[in-house]
Design an enzyme around this catalytic site. Structure first.
Site, mmCIF file in Angstrom:
data_model
loop_
_atom_site.group_PDB
_atom_site.id
_atom_site.type_symbol
_atom_site.label_atom_id
_atom_site.label_comp_id
_atom_site.label_asym_id
_atom_site.label_seq_id
_atom_site.Cartn_x
_atom_site.Cartn_y
_atom_site.Cartn_z
ATOM 1 N N LYS A 79 -31.369 21.070 -19.956
ATOM 2 C CA LYS A 79 -31.700 22.543 -19.459
ATOM 3 C C LYS A 79 -32.086 23.603 -20.607
ATOM 4 O O LYS A 79 -32.672 24.465 -20.643
ATOM 5 C CB LYS A 79 -30.477 23.193 -18.777
ATOM 6 C CG LYS A 79 -30.601 22.779 -17.295
ATOM 7 C CD LYS A 79 -29.590 23.380 -16.439
ATOM 8 C CE LYS A 79 -29.448 22.923 -14.799
ATOM 9 N NZ LYS A 79 -28.597 23.853 -14.224
ATOM 10 N N ASP A 116 -31.306 28.807 -10.626
ATOM 11 C CA ASP A 116 -29.775 28.544 -10.444
ATOM 12 C C ASP A 116 -29.231 29.824 -9.973
ATOM 13 O O ASP A 116 -28.474 29.998 -9.009
ATOM 14 C CB ASP A 116 -29.192 28.104 -11.525
ATOM 15 C CG ASP A 116 -29.219 26.630 -11.814
ATOM 16 O OD1 ASP A 116 -29.664 25.950 -10.644
ATOM 17 O OD2 ASP A 116 -29.246 25.953 -13.063
#
Ligand code: NAD
Length: 290
Positions: A79, A116
């Site tokens: 990420k 997210d």
């Protein structure tokens, strides 16, 4: 004369990460795509299985471009590592310093997004629409916690108290949050007990309670009916914390809301179609229950 029916649009997407064989993303995306008349294939690109690492990211991104991928989801441990390889970042991804969705634009440019936090917010507001955001405690200042922290401040939390077993992590996240959000609303707290004094809600974002790490992340006596509890763990959906919170009379939201919410956001970015969030959630819950 009747022409041949139009070919459904083909969409190729994937997930790059380590140990992702149990991911429900392929099933969620492919089933939702079928409802939109798309032929979508979601490829798992498992670094563990391929005995590769983040150092292969440049090759994987170049390959995705060449093979005509519409985009990629990105998870642990990629990420942060993926950021240096992208052409552009959304504001959300820049604030979090993490990307979970890469869109390959028609001209080949790679744009990083993070769904997210917005995914958590989507699930949270659906599950607990009346939640009092006056004083929120966040337990766990890792990747998931950071994404949620930005999202809950964006939702209007009055104060956010960050707790982590590593106090430096909590301090660092609180400082970072205050750089991005107005009002210096984030502070680091030394322990859950003091942070929960006078709090209206608790967000749990540590791995405690996962199948491979069972248990409770805090003393259950700290839970009280006036506190809502938002759980991030979703393997299993019903964690020891959620059971304790229900028993204490708390309103609760399980980790499924965020798992579905991040997929809803990514699907929209990949396909340009508006997914049916309720349908995706029902499918997700059927998959988890299996
Ligand atoms: P991470 O390792 O980046 O961060 C976890 C943080 O929790 C660390 O800072 C660690 O020091 C802290 N911590 C651990 N135990 C603690 C305790 N008992 N008390 C206080 N702090 C503690 O992990 P992550 O990527 O943020 O993931 C955390 C959890 O969230 C995992 O279970 C993951 O599966 C889950 N998750 C769920 C979703 C979803 O869609 N629902 C999305 C992402 C992550």
């Amino acid at each position: 004369m009747t022409g041949r029916p139009a070919e459904p649009r083909k969409v190729l997407i994937g997930l790059i990460g380590a140990g992702i064989q149990k991911s429900l993303s392929p099933a969620m995306h492919e089933a939702e795509a079928a409802h939109h008349g798309l032929r979508l294939h979601y490829q798992l690109i498992d670094l563990d299985r391929a005995k590769s690492s983040t150092s292969d990211l440049p090759t994987l991104l170049a390959a995705a471009r060449i093979m005509g991928f519409a985009g990629l989801n990105v998870t642990y441990p990629c990420k942060q590592a993926v950021i240096a390889l992208l052409d552009e970042l959304s504001d959300e991804a820049r604030a979090m310093g993490a990307v979970n969705t890469v869109v390959v634009q028609p001209d080949g440019r790679l744009v990083g997004h993070n769904t997210d936090g917005s995914g958590w917010a989507r699930g949270f507001t659906r599950a607990l629409p009346q939640a009092d955001l006056g004083v929120v405690v966040l337990l766990g200042a890792g990747g998931a916690g950071a994404a949620i922290a930005h999202a809950v401040l964006r939702l209007g939390a009055g104060a956010l108290r960050v707790v982590d077993q590593d106090p430096a992590r909590a301090e660092q996240l609180a400082a970072e949050l205050n750089r991005w959000h107005q009002g210096a609303r984030a502070t680091a707290s030394v322990d859950a007990a003091s942070a929960l004094e006078g709090a209206t809600g608790l967000i749990h974002a540590t791995p405690t309670g996962m199948d491979k790490l069972p248990g409770l992340p805090l003393e259950p006596g700290l839970l009280r009916p006036s506190l809502w509890v938002s759980e991030v763990v979703y393997f299993p959906l019903e964690t020891a914390l959620l059971q304790a919170a229900r028993a204490a009379g708390c309103a609760v939201a399980d980790g499924g809301g965020m798992a579905v919410g991040q997929a809803v956001g990514a699907f929209e970015l990949f396909t340009g179609c508006s997914p049916d969030a309720r349908r995706m959630e029902a499918h997700f819950r059927a998959l988890v229950g299996r």
